[in-house]
Design a protein around this motif. Structure first.
Motif, PDB file in Angstrom:
ATOM      1  N   ASP A 106      30.578  30.378  33.879  1.00 53.51           N
ATOM      2  CA  ASP A 106      29.458  31.262  34.221  1.00 53.51           C
ATOM      3  C   ASP A 106      29.894  32.910  34.033  1.00 53.51           C
ATOM      4  O   ASP A 106      31.080  33.200  34.602  1.00 53.51           O
TER       5      ASP A 106
ATOM      6  N   GLY B 108      29.828  19.104  38.758  1.00 56.15           N
ATOM      7  CA  GLY B 108      30.634  20.237  38.787  1.00 56.15           C
ATOM      8  C   GLY B 108      31.677  20.152  39.872  1.00 56.15           C
ATOM      9  O   GLY B 108      31.372  19.207  40.826  1.00 56.15           O
ATOM     10  N   ARG B 109      32.678  20.553  39.776  1.00 58.34           N
ATOM     11  CA  ARG B 109      33.777  20.575  40.836  1.00 58.34           C
ATOM     12  C   ARG B 109      34.619  22.060  40.746  1.00 58.34           C
ATOM     13  O   ARG B 109      34.522  22.557  39.764  1.00 58.34           O
TER      14      ARG B 109
ATOM     15  N   ASN C 112      30.826  23.881  39.916  1.00 55.09           N
ATOM     16  CA  ASN C 112      29.350  23.651  40.594  1.00 55.09           C
ATOM     17  C   ASN C 112      28.744  24.932  40.002  1.00 55.09           C
ATOM     18  O   ASN C 112      29.017  26.120  40.200  1.00 55.09           O
ATOM     19  N   GLY C 113      27.445  24.679  39.278  1.00 54.76           N
ATOM     20  CA  GLY C 113      26.376  25.765  39.052  1.00 54.76           C
ATOM     21  C   GLY C 113      26.959  26.619  37.865  1.00 54.76           C
ATOM     22  O   GLY C 113      26.280  27.723  37.829  1.00 54.76           O
TER      23      GLY C 113
END
Lengths: 305, 447
Positions: free
Chosen positions: A230, A195-196, A112-113
């Motif tokens: 990220d 997202g996971r 996620n994100g």
């Protein structure tokens, strides 16, 4: 502005913290500081390279110092640069969609994100600008308003998006999109997914299902499964690669958010341990801020003030 | 959560045990291992160094004086320092102001601000029974505002749709006006994700802050972040007076080092942890619990608190009464208990919080996992009410019917009945000796 300049500006924060520290230690000094190992260790660790890769690099450097009887700290500096380049270089393999049969199917996954949807938007834009006919599949049917997010990007850049209602089966959406892109004779299909976190086994099962459904149409699908990471992520990025890879074979990486102060050192750790191709780096919010990953340019931008 | 760090520490301590005395040399070795464990857990380098120094100086001074074994002393010191590093316990939110109390949510892109905003709203609604107004001033990311709108509808909170304004400051002001006029208790304002080095965006955040005077300015941080966590937190804190931190994605296998780093760098309390995708997955932060969890002491307190919140109190009372009467504990009650375990997040979540060493946990999880639980549930669902109330009547032919109905083997049914008898016996035994609460806890651990 050349690509190198653009990269330099984007990575300026990284450079400021990472290499100026190194340069202070090494450059212009005749003798190698006796505490060089400690100093390099600290710098590499604070850049998120992680204990394992840091140790590996220190070992290689110590060997070089002993073997070549290095005394000059400038030489030690360039030895470090060379080692870092050696790690990254094998991973700089750009994405060439023409290598795949049409439509090339790219499945984008990540926690996620991490910036999946944004990366997809930028990727679609650059492919379209290169003359490819692109279709997007809104496979994130879970997060509130994920579908409109992709659709509004699509509208803005004139790229069609195949979507169903929220809560729909992600595999079904992607299957539909595959049929559509075949029927329309398109070049590339990029599929978004929700997202996971890699620790959620039921969500990992959902990924496996997407893979199964696609493989039924053609066993070689998806041609590319790209994990978006990220750059601010710490050592957990390694776990993410491992766990996602267990669920669905990851074929490449994209690293986002390198325009912050994140040093992106995790990139070295990832390259050193998994040897997966790194396709893209995200270096800004603009639609053109997704760049093919180039090891030499990356290190040049990192090292040259 | 914190699993790996816990395991790391366990192994460090195992290495220490078996040595009758702790020499200065193996303090160094152990400290180096703790140091690497912390670095591998993404605790900021500077924080790690000061942590190690603190432990070093304390352990050398204290080891001789104490009656504890050297190893116990070191565990105690590491624990105390960890607690100190994690900061003060969750002390609630300062909502005692003339309404509306404004809470501003800030953070980097993708750290989970919007989801966290919705979670916090739900927590305020269910725990403190507040009337909430939500709004988003994220005009940058496509569909960000509608994302919060959807979430607000899902949790049944009011959402303020900003009007024509395209300026986040004006939007925040008009939301505040709306909250004042309509007598909302709390106004939650979600902002756009921004990079801490983006001066324009940071100035905008500052302007929003100055326009609405929040009682709480929360910084949402991604629990997966590495060394960069301190830099971004620091930059946000120097722009805004951050009053607290919420750490997200803590249900991943992240070692959670960001918690320690951020807290010790900006010296503001961590208020909550985000532990799941659903809007109820928000836990108040307790440093002692987290520190003991890191050290492998488990976290029974959090579990009990959760159990209290999620389980139907009346039903629990009824169940306790039945248990005490021993004989009247039936399969029906057993079924209820299984359902309750689901409400608590399944076996894994419960085990994670119980004080048990790493290996013991994995052994238990092996035997008692959610699949077994589900199997037990389907068997119970295939029984008639009469059978559940009077398990003695379950004969061979009834078992065949139940096994066909539930798609399980006769052995599974026998196993369940045997289990049930054991639980019943145990409950009768405990009923005489222990208080109700203690008993209930034991029962829950039994499954």
């Amino acid at each position: 502005m050349t690509l190198l300049d653009r990269l330099k500006t984007s990575l300026s924060k990284t450079r400021a913290r990472f290499t100026s520290g190194l340069a202070r230690l090494f450059l212009g000094k005749k003798e190698i500081d006796p505490h060089w190992q400690e100093a390099i260790q600290t710098l590499l660790l604070t850049a998120d390279l992680g204990p394992k890769t840091t140790e590996y690099l220190l070992g290689r450097l110590a060997e070089t110092v002993a073997r070549e009887n290095l005394k000059d700290s400038d030489l030690l500096f360039s030895a470090l640069k060379k080692e870092l380049t050696l790690i990254l270089e094998p991973c700089a393999r750009p994405l060439i969609v023409d290598d795949f049969p049409k439509p090339a199917v790219i499945l984008v996954v990540g926690v996620n994100g991490s910036g999946k949807t944004t990366t997809i938007g930028k990727l679609a834009y650059s492919l379209q600008a290169a003359g490819k006919k692109v279709l997007l599949a809104a496979g994130d049917t879970f997060r509130a308003a994920a579908i409109p997010q992709l659709q509004s990007w699509g509208n803005r850049h004139n790229i069609s998006v195949i979507a169903q209602s929220p809560g729909a089966d992600s595999a079904a959406v992607i299957y539909d999109a595959l049929q559509a892109s075949r029927a329309r004779g398109l070049d590339v299909l990029i599929a978004d997914t929700a997202g996971r976190l890699h620790t959620q086994s039921h969500l990992m099962e959902e990924l496996k299902k997407i893979k199964r459904v696609l493989a039924k149409c053609d066993p070689s699908l998806p041609h590319e499964t790209m994990l978006v990471l990220d750059a601010t992520t710490g050592q957990n990025a390694l776990r993410q690669v491992e766990e996602f890879h267990k669920a669905i074979p990851i074929t490449s990486l994209a690293i986002t958010k390198l325009d912050g102060t994140a040093k992106g050192g995790i990139l070295f750790a990832l390259a050193n341990q998994y040897h997966l191709p790194v396709r893209f780096i995200g270096i800004g919010e603009g639609r053109e801020d997704l760049k093919p990953f180039d090891a030499t340019l990356f290190i040049e931008a990192l090292f040259n003030p | 959560m914190f699993n790996t760090l816990t395991q790391k520490f366990s192994s460090v301590y195992r290495d220490l045990s078996g040595q009758s005395r702790l020499t200065e040399k193996n303090i160094q070795e152990t400290l180096q291992e703790v140091r690497l464990a912390l670095l591998d857990a993404d605790v900021a380098h500077s924080v790690v160094e000061s942590f190690i120094k603190a432990i070093e100086s304390r352990s050398i001074g204290e080891a001789v004086l104490n009656t504890l074994t050297p190893q116990q002393t070191l565990i105690k010191i590491v624990y105390e320092e960890l607690v100190r590093l994690c900061g003060e316990p969750f002390s609630g939110l300062p909502l005692q102001v003339s309404p509306p109390a404004v809470i501003l949510i800030s953070g980097l892109q993708g750290c989970g601000k919007t989801t966290t905003t919705a979670k916090l709203a739900q927590w305020l609604q269910t725990t403190l029974h507040k009337k909430i107004l939500l709004t988003s001033v994220d005009i940058y990311r496509p569909a960000a505002i509608s994302q919060l709108n959807v979430l607000a509808n899902a949790i049944g909170a009011a959402f303020y749709v900003p009007g024509e304004e395209s300026n986040p400051v004006a939007m925040a002001k008009s939301a505040l006006e709306q909250a004042t006029i309509a007598f909302y208790d709390v106004l939650l304002i979600d902002t756009a994700g921004r990079l801490h080095i983006d001066e324009g965006m940071m100035a905008e955040l500052k302007a929003i802050h100055q326009a609405i005077h929040p009682i709480e300015t929360l910084y949402v941080a991604d629990g997966l972040t590495g060394q960069d966590a301190v830099l971004s937190a620091q930059a946000f804190h120097s722009t805004l007076p951050i009053t607290g931190v919420i750490l997200t994605k803590m249900d991943a296998d992240t070692k959670g080092g960001a918690a320690l780093s951020i807290r010790s760098i900006i010296e503001k309390p961590i208020k909550f942890l985000g532990v799941g995708e659903k809007t109820d997955a928000l836990e108040p932060f307790h440093p002692e619990r987290i520190a003991s969890r890191i050290l492998g002491m488990g976290d029974v307190l959090t579990l009990i608190e959760e159990a209290e919140q999620k389980l139907d109190r009346a039903q629990t009372k009824k169940f306790q009464k039945k248990l005490l009467q021993g004989d009247r504990f039936t399969l029906e009650d057993y079924h209820e208990q299984l359902k309750n375990m689901h409400a608590l997040g399944g076996v894994g979540k419960i085990l994670e919080k119980l004080p048990a060493a790493g290996q013991f946990q994995s052994m238990l999880a092996d035997k008692m996992n959610d699949t077994t639980l589900k199997k037990m549930e389907v068997i119970l669902c295939s029984m008639t009410r009469h059978e559940k109330n009077f398990p003695a009547i379950i004969s061979g032919s009834r078992k065949v019917r139940i096994s066909k109905g539930s798609g399980t083997a006769i052995q599974d049914i026998n196993h369940l009945l045997k289990n049930f008898e054991q639980v019943k016996k145990l409950s009768q035994k405990f009923a005489r000796k222990e208080s109700r609460e203690k008993l209930l806890r034991k029962m829950q651990n039994l499954f």
